[in-house]
Design a protein around this motif. Structure first.
Motif, short mmCIF file in Angstrom:
data_model
loop_
_atom_site.label_atom_id
_atom_site.label_comp_id
_atom_site.label_asym_id
_atom_site.label_seq_id
_atom_site.Cartn_x
_atom_site.Cartn_y
_atom_site.Cartn_z
N SER A 128 16.64 38.78 77.90
CA SER A 128 15.98 37.47 77.92
C SER A 128 14.64 37.57 78.61
O SER A 128 14.48 38.33 79.57
CB SER A 128 16.87 36.46 78.65
OG SER A 128 16.20 35.24 78.86
N LYS A 129 13.67 36.77 78.14
CA LYS A 129 12.34 36.75 78.78
C LYS A 129 12.36 35.96 80.09
O LYS A 129 11.36 35.98 80.83
CB LYS A 129 11.30 36.18 77.83
CG LYS A 129 10.99 37.07 76.65
CD LYS A 129 9.87 36.53 75.78
CE LYS A 129 10.32 35.31 75.00
NZ LYS A 129 9.27 34.86 74.03
N ALA A 130 13.45 35.28 80.36
CA ALA A 130 13.61 34.56 81.63
C ALA A 130 14.95 34.97 82.23
O ALA A 130 15.98 34.88 81.57
CB ALA A 130 13.57 33.06 81.41
N ILE A 131 14.92 35.43 83.47
CA ILE A 131 16.16 35.83 84.14
C ILE A 131 16.16 35.33 85.58
O ILE A 131 15.12 35.19 86.21
CB ILE A 131 16.35 37.37 84.14
CG1 ILE A 131 15.18 38.08 84.84
CG2 ILE A 131 16.55 37.90 82.73
CD1 ILE A 131 15.39 39.59 84.99
N ALA A 144 8.68 36.11 81.77
CA ALA A 144 7.71 37.02 81.17
C ALA A 144 7.33 36.52 79.78
O ALA A 144 8.20 36.14 79.00
CB ALA A 144 8.29 38.43 81.09
N GLU A 145 6.04 36.57 79.50
CA GLU A 145 5.57 36.11 78.19
C GLU A 145 4.30 36.84 77.78
O GLU A 145 3.83 37.73 78.49
CB GLU A 145 5.33 34.59 78.21
CG GLU A 145 6.43 33.77 77.55
CD GLU A 145 6.50 33.97 76.03
OE1 GLU A 145 5.71 34.77 75.49
OE2 GLU A 145 7.34 33.31 75.40
N LYS A 146 3.74 36.43 76.64
CA LYS A 146 2.58 37.10 76.08
C LYS A 146 1.33 36.90 76.92
O LYS A 146 0.44 37.75 76.94
CB LYS A 146 2.34 36.61 74.64
CG LYS A 146 1.32 37.42 73.87
CD LYS A 146 1.75 38.86 73.72
CE LYS A 146 0.69 39.69 72.97
NZ LYS A 146 1.01 41.13 72.98
N ASN A 147 1.22 35.77 77.60
CA ASN A 147 0.09 35.54 78.49
C ASN A 147 0.54 34.66 79.65
O ASN A 147 1.68 34.18 79.68
CB ASN A 147 -1.10 34.92 77.73
CG ASN A 147 -0.74 33.63 77.03
OD1 ASN A 147 -0.11 32.75 77.60
ND2 ASN A 147 -1.15 33.51 75.75
#
Length: 215
Positions: A147-150, A160-163
């Motif tokens: 997951s991009k969020a933990i 975490a993301e692209k920007n």
């Protein structure tokens, strides 16, 4: 963006994170992927005292600039970039509700379709390890692939993301989800969740959903 512009964007993101009530004092840290490593906030410096020269470059092997000290959490920021090539920015904070859920060592289940913002049907909580350690970085490395969020047990949140705009948006969304979950837990009642079949539908729709920010 060049280094100076990225460094200023990091500082602006830190200040906005505090304005949104997502962090306290010097607790959180922010980074962006840069060259073969990253630019990251320094250790122990209040956001309002930072300038572009305060931001630290750490290369892909963990070497950083002389006479500068990166955030004590630089290990797990680097771990995120190594784990996912689809993200270029990381926001970490001790947002009140996310931290509260993390203390319970609970993942946030599918209480609402917005759980899909992280890219899966729950917001995972990775095991506890002392801050700034390689062990915590290893837990993050494993969890962020899911997951991009933990949540970090007994600690806080990583988004975490692209920007940076998208990463901060994600952090804010998860804090709202955590606040709902805390309220639901307080009722003592069974908590209904969306089915795995419904979440599969939502996750498919989320491939074209989210904050529209120029890359």
């Amino acid at each position: 963006m060049n280094r100076e512009q990225l460094s200023q964007k990091i500082i602006d993101t830190c200040l906005e994170m505090t304005r949104l009530g997502l962090n306290q004092g010097t607790a959180g840290n922010v980074s962006v992927r840069y060259q073969d490593g990253m630019l990251i906030t320094p250790t122990g410096m209040p956001y309002e005292k930072m300038n572009v020269d305060s931001i630290v470059y750490v290369d892909g092997n963990g070497n950083y600039e002389q006479e500068k000290l990166p955030s004590s959490e630089w290990h797990f920021h680097l771990a995120v970039y190594k784990a996912r090539n689809d993200v270029d920015a990381v926001v970490h904070n001790h947002a009140v509700n996310c931290a509260a859920v993390s203390i319970l060592e609970k993942s946030i289940p599918a209480i609402h379709y917005m759980i899909a913002v992280g890219g899966t049907d729950h917001i995972p909580c990775v095991p506890y390890a002392t801050f700034g350690t390689h062990q915590l970085a290893e837990y993050v490395y494993q969890g962020i692939q899911e997951s991009k969020a933990i949540l970090l047990a007994h600690h806080g949140l990583i988004a975490a993301e692209k920007n940076l705009d998208k990463a901060l948006w994600l952090a804010h969304e998860v804090e709202v989800l955590a606040s709902w979950y805390i309220k639901l837990l307080a009722t003592g009642l069974p908590i209904p969740t969306l089915s795995s079949d419904e979440m599969k539908i939502v996750l498919e729709k989320f491939k074209s959903y989210g904050l529209r920010v120029e890359e």
